[in-house]
Motif scaffolding. Structure first.
Motif, PDB file in Angstrom:
ATOM      1  N   LYS A   7       0.950  -1.044   0.052  1.00 37.06           N
ATOM      2  CA  LYS A   7       0.029  -0.021   0.069  1.00 37.06           C
ATOM      3  C   LYS A   7       0.695   1.284   0.065  1.00 37.06           C
ATOM      4  CE  LYS A   7      -4.152  -0.096   2.148  1.00 37.06           C
ATOM      5  NZ  LYS A   7      -4.990  -0.008   3.394  1.00 37.06           N
ATOM      6  N   PHE A   8       0.658   2.074  -0.892  1.00 32.21           N
ATOM      7  CA  PHE A   8       1.367   3.518  -1.005  1.00 32.21           C
ATOM      8  C   PHE A   8       0.722   4.741  -0.856  1.00 32.21           C
ATOM      9  CE2 PHE A   8       4.443   0.456  -2.865  1.00 32.21           C
ATOM     10  CZ  PHE A   8       5.804   1.006  -3.159  1.00 32.21           C
ATOM     11  N   ARG A   9       1.280   5.456  -0.117  1.00 30.84           N
ATOM     12  CA  ARG A   9       0.458   6.852   0.023  1.00 30.84           C
ATOM     13  C   ARG A   9       0.895   7.660  -1.232  1.00 30.84           C
ATOM     14  NH1 ARG A   9       2.474  12.624  -0.046  1.00 30.84           N
ATOM     15  NH2 ARG A   9       0.495  13.649   0.351  1.00 30.84           N
ATOM     16  N   GLU A  22      -2.507   7.555  -8.747  1.00 29.58           N
ATOM     17  CA  GLU A  22      -3.137   6.451  -8.442  1.00 29.58           C
ATOM     18  C   GLU A  22      -2.992   5.202  -9.511  1.00 29.58           C
ATOM     19  OE1 GLU A  22      -7.268   7.488  -7.446  1.00 29.58           O
ATOM     20  OE2 GLU A  22      -7.965   5.444  -8.180  1.00 29.58           O
ATOM     21  N   THR A  43      -1.464  -0.782  -4.035  1.00 30.42           N
ATOM     22  CA  THR A  43      -2.731  -0.226  -3.674  1.00 30.42           C
ATOM     23  C   THR A  43      -2.515   1.230  -3.223  1.00 30.42           C
ATOM     24  OG1 THR A  43      -3.550  -2.195  -2.598  1.00 30.42           O
ATOM     25  CG2 THR A  43      -4.734  -0.304  -2.178  1.00 30.42           C
ATOM     26  N   GLN A 101      -3.000   4.933  -1.790  1.00 31.19           N
ATOM     27  CA  GLN A 101      -3.969   5.614  -0.881  1.00 31.19           C
ATOM     28  C   GLN A 101      -3.725   7.125  -0.843  1.00 31.19           C
ATOM     29  OE1 GLN A 101      -4.805   3.499   2.974  1.00 31.19           O
ATOM     30  NE2 GLN A 101      -5.398   5.154   3.845  1.00 31.19           N
ATOM     31  N   ALA A 150       1.548   7.500   9.316  1.00 29.70           N
ATOM     32  CA  ALA A 150       0.916   6.380   8.301  1.00 29.70           C
ATOM     33  C   ALA A 150       1.964   5.162   8.029  1.00 29.70           C
ATOM     34  CB  ALA A 150       0.284   6.909   7.134  1.00 29.70           C
ATOM     35  N   LEU A 151       3.387   5.824   7.985  1.00 28.21           N
ATOM     36  CA  LEU A 151       4.455   4.969   7.533  1.00 28.21           C
ATOM     37  C   LEU A 151       4.631   4.179   8.980  1.00 28.21           C
ATOM     38  CD1 LEU A 151       6.480   7.048   5.240  1.00 28.21           C
ATOM     39  CD2 LEU A 151       5.374   5.168   4.360  1.00 28.21           C
ATOM     40  N   VAL A 166       0.240   2.441   5.706  1.00 24.73           N
ATOM     41  CA  VAL A 166       0.728   2.414   4.466  1.00 24.73           C
ATOM     42  C   VAL A 166       2.100   1.714   4.521  1.00 24.73           C
ATOM     43  CG1 VAL A 166      -0.529   4.157   3.222  1.00 24.73           C
ATOM     44  CG2 VAL A 166       1.608   4.762   4.356  1.00 24.73           C
ATOM     45  N   ASP A 167       2.565   1.195   3.551  1.00 26.84           N
ATOM     46  CA  ASP A 167       3.840   0.091   3.493  1.00 26.84           C
ATOM     47  C   ASP A 167       4.825   1.347   2.966  1.00 26.84           C
ATOM     48  OD1 ASP A 167       3.013  -2.492   4.282  1.00 26.84           O
ATOM     49  OD2 ASP A 167       1.592  -2.014   2.409  1.00 26.84           O
ATOM     50  N   GLN A 201       5.838   5.057  -0.031  1.00 24.20           N
ATOM     51  CA  GLN A 201       5.564   6.224  -0.706  1.00 24.20           C
ATOM     52  C   GLN A 201       6.582   6.869  -1.644  1.00 24.20           C
ATOM     53  OE1 GLN A 201       7.177   9.537   0.200  1.00 24.20           O
ATOM     54  NE2 GLN A 201       8.928   8.067   0.805  1.00 24.20           N
TER      55      GLN A 201
END
Ligand code: LMR
Length: 333
Positions: free
Chosen positions: A167-169, A177, A186, A188, A198-199, A204-205, A207
């Motif tokens: 999951k990426f910011r 996107e 994914t 976000q 968030a990291l 999220v994983d 960025q």
């Protein structure tokens, strides 16, 4: 009670500024989301210094960094409402208010260098794009650089497969996107001020951002690996509230335009060095491990992302993409 009100009103009349008295300064609230020691942070401080100097203090610029007033989406609404007068949102943030064209700058592998970017922003394409803002109650004054984005996560990112399932910011851009969807990740959308936490907490994983933004938000402390992909660009459009700007006395507006031209030159001169310094500082602290992708890895990334140019044509504009590509890639170095 009535007597008191009358007294207050009378005092107000006598206190009203007359020709001989000092006028209250015109206030420009300049809100932004990054740290003061970034290209945008320093550019906004330079504008403040020059604007106050050239107007002899008739204008006072209040710079609010680090989302202290508003986060990404709110700041654009605040500008339209006139709660703040000036912003410098990244190109990727204009989609949600109905201007999709600036997302062209989110296309990966579009701009080989800052020189090629300037050909676009300082030429007819960039000028025409700024006029799109008028319909939204703002005026685009200038383009300011940040720099090129790197990818980070808690696992090493080499090939497109490495992004699968993560999951990426992202900033609020449909191009970004789509970019992460092509990588099997994914995306976000999240405000910049929320990325560090968030990291850190695993919301999220990974960025993508410039070294200056990563370093000043301490993202390197919560990402084990950073891959130096330079795949995309972050830059800004300096915007002002249209009603406010057009309502300024012409001489003052002229002085502010001069301050803006000079602070733009300044911001765009320091941006590359700011990012180099931030990268060096992160390398030195050693909290994130840097990966230099091989030519084959970069070619694989580029190949996976290439369909974006077609997929996004209906959103961003086929002609615009072609014009930007031709202009940027026709530039030297
Ligand atoms: C981001 O949200 O990542 C950037 O646009 C922040 C900024 O203004 O550089």
């Amino acid at each position: 009670m009535r007597k008191m009100l009358f007294a207050i009103a009378a005092a107000a009349i006598f206190a009203a500024p007359s020709a001989g008295m000092a006028q209250a300064p015109i206030i420009i609230k300049f809100s932004h989301v990054v740290a003061p020691n970034t290209p945008k942070g320093k550019g906004s401080e330079k504008f403040k210094e020059l604007a106050e100097k050239y107007t002899n203090g008739k204008v006072k610029v209040e710079v609010y960094p680090n989302s202290t007033l508003y986060k990404d989406k709110e700041e654009l609404e605040a500008l339209q409402l006139g709660a703040v007068q000036m912003l410098a949102p990244s190109n990727s943030k204009f989609g949600p208010i109905g201007i999709k064209d600036f997302e062209v700058f989110d296309l990966p592998f579009l701009l080989p260098s800052l020189a090629s970017l300037r050909k676009v922003t300082e030429g007819p394409i960039g000028k025409k794009m700024l006029t799109l803002l008028n319909a939204k109650g703002m005026i685009g004054l200038a383009y300011w650089d940040n720099g090129f984005k790197q990818m980070s996560a808690n696992k090493p990112l080499h090939m497109p497969e490495d992004y699968k399932g993560l999951k990426f910011r992202i900033q609020s851009s449909k191009v970004l996107e789509a970019q992460f969807r092509l990588l099997g990740a994914t995306p976000q959308v999240m405000a910049f001020s929320e990325v560090y936490q968030a990291l850190q907490t695993g919301v999220v994983d990974g960025q993508e951002n410039t070294p200056a933004n990563m370093y000043t938000q301490k993202m390197d402390e919560v990402q084990k690996y950073t891959t130096l992909t330079n795949h995309g660009y972050i830059g800004y459009v300096v915007v002002v509230n249209k009603k406010f700007w057009e309502g300024l006395p012409a001489d003052i507006r002229g002085q502010l335009e001069k301050a803006m031209a000079e602070s733009t030159a300044y911001a765009n001169t320091i941006s590359a060095q700011e990012n180099d310094d931030a990268l060096a500082a992160m390398k030195k602290s050693g909290k994130t491990t840097f990966i230099v992708p091989t030519a084959a890895e970069m070619a694989a990334m580029q190949k996976v992302m290439e369909p974006l140019y077609n997929d996004m044509a209906s959103r961003v504009g086929k002609q615009l993409i072609e014009d930007v590509r031709r202009t940027a890639q026709g530039a030297t170095n």
